[in-house]
Each structure stands twice: as C-alpha cells, then as structure tokens.
Design an enzyme around this catalytic site. Sequence first.
Site, PDB file in Angstrom:
ATOM      1  N   SER A 182       0.791  -1.232   0.000  1.00 52.23           N
ATOM      2  CA  SER A 182       0.000   0.000   0.000  1.00 52.23           C
ATOM      3  C   SER A 182       0.817   1.273   0.000  1.00 52.23           C
ATOM      4  O   SER A 182       0.338   2.315  -0.447  1.00 52.23           O
ATOM      5  CB  SER A 182      -0.945   0.010   1.207  1.00 52.23           C
ATOM      6  OG  SER A 182      -0.216  -0.037   2.417  1.00 52.23           O
ATOM      7  N   HIS A 210      -5.182  -3.820  -2.744  1.00 53.58           N
ATOM      8  CA  HIS A 210      -4.833  -2.829  -3.765  1.00 53.58           C
ATOM      9  C   HIS A 210      -4.624  -3.444  -5.146  1.00 53.58           C
ATOM     10  O   HIS A 210      -4.248  -2.732  -6.078  1.00 53.58           O
ATOM     11  CB  HIS A 210      -3.588  -2.054  -3.335  1.00 53.58           C
ATOM     12  CG  HIS A 210      -3.794  -1.241  -2.098  1.00 53.58           C
ATOM     13  ND1 HIS A 210      -4.304   0.040  -2.122  1.00 53.58           N
ATOM     14  CD2 HIS A 210      -3.588  -1.533  -0.791  1.00 53.58           C
ATOM     15  CE1 HIS A 210      -4.382   0.507  -0.891  1.00 53.58           C
ATOM     16  NE2 HIS A 210      -3.973  -0.437  -0.065  1.00 53.58           N
ATOM     17  N   LYS A 242     -11.807   0.078  -2.381  1.00 51.68           N
ATOM     18  CA  LYS A 242     -10.762   0.738  -3.160  1.00 51.68           C
ATOM     19  C   LYS A 242     -11.180   0.759  -4.634  1.00 51.68           C
ATOM     20  O   LYS A 242     -11.960   1.597  -5.032  1.00 51.68           O
ATOM     21  CB  LYS A 242      -9.425   0.061  -2.893  1.00 51.68           C
ATOM     22  CG  LYS A 242      -9.025   0.227  -1.416  1.00 51.68           C
ATOM     23  CD  LYS A 242      -7.762  -0.475  -1.050  1.00 51.68           C
ATOM     24  CE  LYS A 242      -7.380  -0.197   0.404  1.00 51.68           C
ATOM     25  NZ  LYS A 242      -8.345  -0.728   1.391  1.00 51.68           N
TER      26      LYS A 242
END
Length: 394
Positions: A182, A210, A242
């Site tokens: 991240s 992610h 996300k």
Amino acid sequence: MPRPDLIERLAVQTAERAQAQLQRRLRTITQTDGAFIESDGRRLLSFCSNDYLGLAQHPKLVAALKQAADADGVGSGSAHLICGHRREHAALEETLAEWTGRERALLFSTGYMANLGVIQALLERGELCVQDKLNHACLLDGAQLAGATLKRYPHADVEAASRQLQSQTEGCALLATDGVFSMDGDIAPLRELASLCANEGATLMVDDAHGLGVLGEDGAGSVAEANLSERDVPVLMATLGKALGCSGAFVAGSAALIDGLIQFARTYIYTTAMPPALAAATRCAVNMSRQESWRREKLQHLIQHFRRGAGELGLPLMPSRTAIQPLLLGDSQRALDASRALEAQGLLVVAIRPPTVPQGQARLRITLSAAHEESHIDQLLQALESLRLVHAPV
C-alpha cells in the site's frame, strides 16, 4: 504509589508526536466530483484516493444502492449468524467467489476485521506466522491477536522468508503477504512465495486490497495476474472500498476455509453485517469492473504517462507499475512541505511519514485513478517540477 492516568499518558504521547511534526490530522471533505474534492471551501484535484477505477460515485452504483435500500432498508439489523445475512450478501459472495476462481467467499465489514479474524481463526498460540516487513498493519495485528510466533522477512526477500519458515519446523505455519504493497506500490513475488509454501508445507495468505479490480486480465487481482489457483493461494483476502468504490471486504477460498471461518473468526461472528444495500452496490461495481476493461486500460495509460513525465523531470519515484506511485523524499518535514506547496497550487497529495513508513522514508503517496485525465497528470507534473525535488535526499 497511585497508578498513572491512562488519558494523561496518551496526551503526553500525542504532544510528543506533534512536537516531532508527525501528528496525524483529520480533513473534512464537503463534496466530491470525480477526481476533485472540496475541503475548507477550496476545490482541489485529488491524487490520494484509492478509488482506482473511478467507480465510487458512478450513477449505476448509486442507483443499485438506492433500489436495494428501498427494498430492504438501511442497516442489516444483526450479525450474519443471527438474522443479518440477506439475499444481497449471499449474491455478492457468489459473485466474488466466481470472479476470483474460488469455491466460496465470505463477507467482512472491513479489511482490517477480515485479516484479524482469519489469522486468529487459523493459527493457534505459538504457531509460526511469517510476514513481509512492509505488510499492512492489520496482518501484523492478526498474528499478535492469535498469539502466534511472528517472524518478519526483509521486503520481498523470498530466501529470507524461506529461512524464517525453516527456523520453526514443528506445527502449522502461515505465510502472509500483501499482493500490492500500500505504501510502495510494488507487487509481491507471489509465484515464488507460492512455490516456497508448497515446498515447506506452509499456507499462503494474500491480502489483495490494492490489486483487486486493477490487475489481471479480468481485474481479479494480483493472484490472478500471477496465474495462481486456490491450491497455490488457499487464503485470499481483498477489500471492496478501493477499486470497487464501495466498502467492506471478503475472504475467498475452499468450502472448508469458509465453513471454518464462520465457526471461528470472531470478527465475523460478533459484528453486525454490512448494509444489504451496500452489498447490492458492490455487486454492481464488480460487474462493471469486469465488463468495462477500458477503466483498467485507461489507468495503465495514465500510470505510464505519469512515470514517463516524472522520469524526464528526474523525480525520485519508487519502482511501481500500479496506481500507487510513491515519490520518496526521505525527510518528514520535506515531505510535509511538499504536500503543503502542492495544496497551495490546488492539488491534494498526502505526505506519508513515520510511523506509517520507516524512518528516513517519508514520501508523497501519489495515487492515480481512471477518473483522472491526461491533463490532470500534466498539471501534477508541472507542479512537482516547480518544487525542485530532483535532488531530494533519498
């Protein structure tokens, strides 16, 4: 002697962090509009959101949420195992399992809760948990919650991970890693780690918060991009807040894994289920992510455009091919000053400082999105050039 006061001690620690210019501060966002946000009455072009595919405000997601809320209300009213598990939850779990090529999937309220619950359910006290030193905090906390023996290897160092696994050969072992890191934006050596775990009889767990939606031909994430199966990566966790623009998380794997988590993952058992309307919006986001591959293609084009421009300017970018593009500045004050200077030019780029990153590795964490345009990237590059960061100490 009287006991120390806990609140007073916390206040002293907070003051010390403020003195070191490392204090975290809240920012209230009053409006969002694509890649732009409004804060304190100012319109800013944002380069710090994890909304990688630009889906968070999409009308289709909003409509799906509204329709489900009209039908089922807002809150689920209970934990999944009482009466909170609704048809929208079940439908989303089936969709996520099929997308990631796993037998089953299980929803959690947050990624943090998912990782805490999974590791606590899998490991017993004293068993081995091997982790990358740059893993997200919730993976580390999960090992501590389980009472496991936590051993951390230098970032992406497979040989060091092997030595850690071989240091304790008795009992079960779990190797946990981020798929995409991240703060650095690079991708774990997943194929090598999977081979290592197979050889050592350890279970591999990947946190793909992610990577999901961004990597892989179908957007199924870093594990899919590495062409690894459920057998190679028995425990896959990813978040829904996300690239998918919603909120929550899930764990995907075999029926045995999911059935076991339902019985033993405390962060699943003892918390209220996510709103069913949010599950409906998330299922819409998954379908859009899979069907509209142009979002990933546009994002990749913007990443390449930014890296090419940054290279021409001699900016100290870290190696990353993902939407996370860290600009390493080293000194915390330098990173903070750069962030403030960019904001003065109408750009929101957050400075990341210790303890989130190691000492001496403060940075601007630049994140790109399909909501950006090339002109936005050019504006950012022009602003960065004006800061004269070429010779920044790294």
